[in-house]
Design an enzyme around this catalytic site. Sequence first.
Site, short mmCIF file in Angstrom:
data_model
loop_
_atom_site.label_atom_id
_atom_site.label_comp_id
_atom_site.label_asym_id
_atom_site.label_seq_id
_atom_site.Cartn_x
_atom_site.Cartn_y
_atom_site.Cartn_z
N HIS A 155 55.49 8.31 41.10
CA HIS A 155 55.06 9.63 41.91
C HIS A 155 55.00 10.54 41.18
O HIS A 155 55.27 11.44 41.83
CB HIS A 155 55.17 9.33 43.35
CG HIS A 155 54.55 7.89 44.54
ND1 HIS A 155 53.53 7.49 44.57
CD2 HIS A 155 54.98 6.62 43.86
CE1 HIS A 155 53.58 7.17 44.79
NE2 HIS A 155 53.98 5.79 44.74
N SER A 204 29.48 -8.40 36.87
CA SER A 204 31.31 -8.82 36.66
C SER A 204 31.50 -10.33 36.44
O SER A 204 31.07 -11.01 37.33
CB SER A 204 32.37 -7.83 37.67
OG SER A 204 33.79 -8.40 37.41
N SER A 239 46.89 -1.10 37.43
CA SER A 239 45.93 -0.17 36.86
C SER A 239 44.20 -1.13 36.31
O SER A 239 43.93 -0.56 35.52
CB SER A 239 46.26 0.48 35.73
OG SER A 239 47.14 1.92 35.92
N SER A 240 44.35 -2.36 36.52
CA SER A 240 42.83 -3.15 36.94
C SER A 240 41.77 -1.79 37.30
O SER A 240 40.96 -1.73 36.11
CB SER A 240 42.79 -4.15 38.00
OG SER A 240 42.86 -3.78 39.31
N SER A 241 42.09 -0.58 37.73
CA SER A 241 40.56 0.00 37.96
C SER A 241 40.54 0.52 36.49
O SER A 241 38.99 1.60 36.87
CB SER A 241 40.59 0.35 39.54
OG SER A 241 41.79 0.77 39.78
N ASP A 250 47.53 6.51 35.06
CA ASP A 250 47.28 5.35 35.05
C ASP A 250 45.58 5.40 33.63
O ASP A 250 46.26 4.51 33.05
CB ASP A 250 46.78 4.21 35.67
CG ASP A 250 46.82 4.37 37.27
OD1 ASP A 250 48.69 4.31 37.20
OD2 ASP A 250 46.90 4.42 38.69
N TYR A 302 48.92 6.87 50.17
CA TYR A 302 49.30 7.92 49.11
C TYR A 302 48.95 9.29 49.65
O TYR A 302 49.66 10.07 48.57
CB TYR A 302 48.89 7.15 47.84
CG TYR A 302 48.77 7.64 46.21
CD1 TYR A 302 49.53 7.23 45.78
CD2 TYR A 302 47.82 8.66 46.42
CE1 TYR A 302 49.88 7.96 44.04
CE2 TYR A 302 47.90 8.81 44.94
CZ TYR A 302 48.56 8.71 44.37
OH TYR A 302 48.79 9.10 42.68
C1 GLA Z 1 49.16 5.20 41.08
C2 GLA Z 1 48.82 6.24 40.64
C3 GLA Z 1 49.34 6.92 40.09
C4 GLA Z 1 50.61 6.97 40.39
C5 GLA Z 1 51.14 6.39 40.77
C6 GLA Z 1 52.89 6.07 40.94
O1 GLA Z 1 49.00 3.75 40.68
O2 GLA Z 1 46.94 5.55 40.46
O3 GLA Z 1 48.51 8.11 39.76
O4 GLA Z 1 50.26 7.91 41.00
O5 GLA Z 1 50.70 5.42 42.16
O6 GLA Z 1 53.56 6.69 39.64
#
Ligand code: GLA
Length: 377
Positions: A29, A62, A121-123, A167, A219
């Site tokens: 964050h 997919s 971070s799959s997306s 990500d 978020y």
């Molecule tokens: C998600 C968001 C990132 C980052 C993290 C927290 O993964 O996609 O950009 O803000 O949360 O660090």
Amino acid sequence: MTSTQSVHDGAATEGIWAAPGRVNLIGEHTDYNDGFVLPVALPHSARATVRLRPDGVLRLYSEQGDGEAVELVVADLAPGSVDGWAKYPAAVVWTLRAAGYDVGGADVHIDSDVPTGAGLSSSAALECAVAVAYNDLHGLGLTGPELARLAQRAENEFVGVPCGVMDQMASACCTEGGALFLDTRDFSQRHVPLDLAGAGLRLLVIDTRVKHDLADGAYAELRAGCERAAALLGLAALRDLPAAGLDAALDRLPAELRPLVRHVVTEDERVLEAVARLDAGDLAGLGPILTAGHASLRDDYRVSCPETDLAVEAAVAAGALGARMTGGGFGGSVVALVADTALDAVAEAVTAAFTAAGYAAPRTFTAVPAAGARRIS
Ligand code: GLA
């Protein structure tokens, strides 16, 4: 698909591109506060087999989907017009066009082993795989950081998630064997070697299987809180608040914003400290920094959950050098730094703690820092 055709401006029109998921070591964050992050790419990746087509149709399939292809007309793409996994590749194509690149349709076949909803971070992996493919196939000449920012814009504007850039930068720019030390203000970056095996260490990833969803509003609220605090302090971003000025600054803020600011400022410090330890070859020194980072996310930023807290607690109690939740939070995964010799004991202790608490068994795996997005065939 086996043949390679050369009908589009002499460029090959087909190939396979891969882009990895990531696990963030420290710097959570901070990316929407112009701060520092230190992710590594996972060996897990999204692979996109892409073949350009001349008719303006984007046909997406997919291996992890429902068996149906999704067919879209590129010229009709608009934010909010696509649901499910297909929105990520579609978002990249829409964003390239919005940025002025004359790109069109394609057949895109996706196969990903990045766990979804696990904070890994799959997306971003999906977005970056399609972004590098289009970059190569259309000869756009965009750099890794440029593709990452484009993929972030795709997520912000088309998908509608106000994420930072970490990500996509991790997926596009990480290099094998190291962590990516990224300054999210100016996008400057440095590869920090992370020879875990040489130090007798492992990164254990614990997927709690509690699904998180960044689009659920929490978020965005946290991000807005940080931006409000920076504005009240007269700063461009919380990155500009030095740790030495933290206490005085907190006194000037409403009570509900203070813990957010404390987390962001101390987290930036933790990233710098972590990089200093790694540069000094003190990999084990990362451990306490991870655990301190978790406490800050749990107590100040309040994005952990009972499952991630328990995984951290059980891992550390069983001998992990340090552990923390990784990613946006509200579920997802924990990363633990563990000595080779303690690996099994730590994984077993976490699983036993979950069983005792009545939680579903977590999925655990070790991660060796992998390479960023690239053509693989
Ligand atoms: C998600 C968001 C990132 C980052 C993290 C927290 O993964 O996609 O950009 O803000 O949360 O660090």
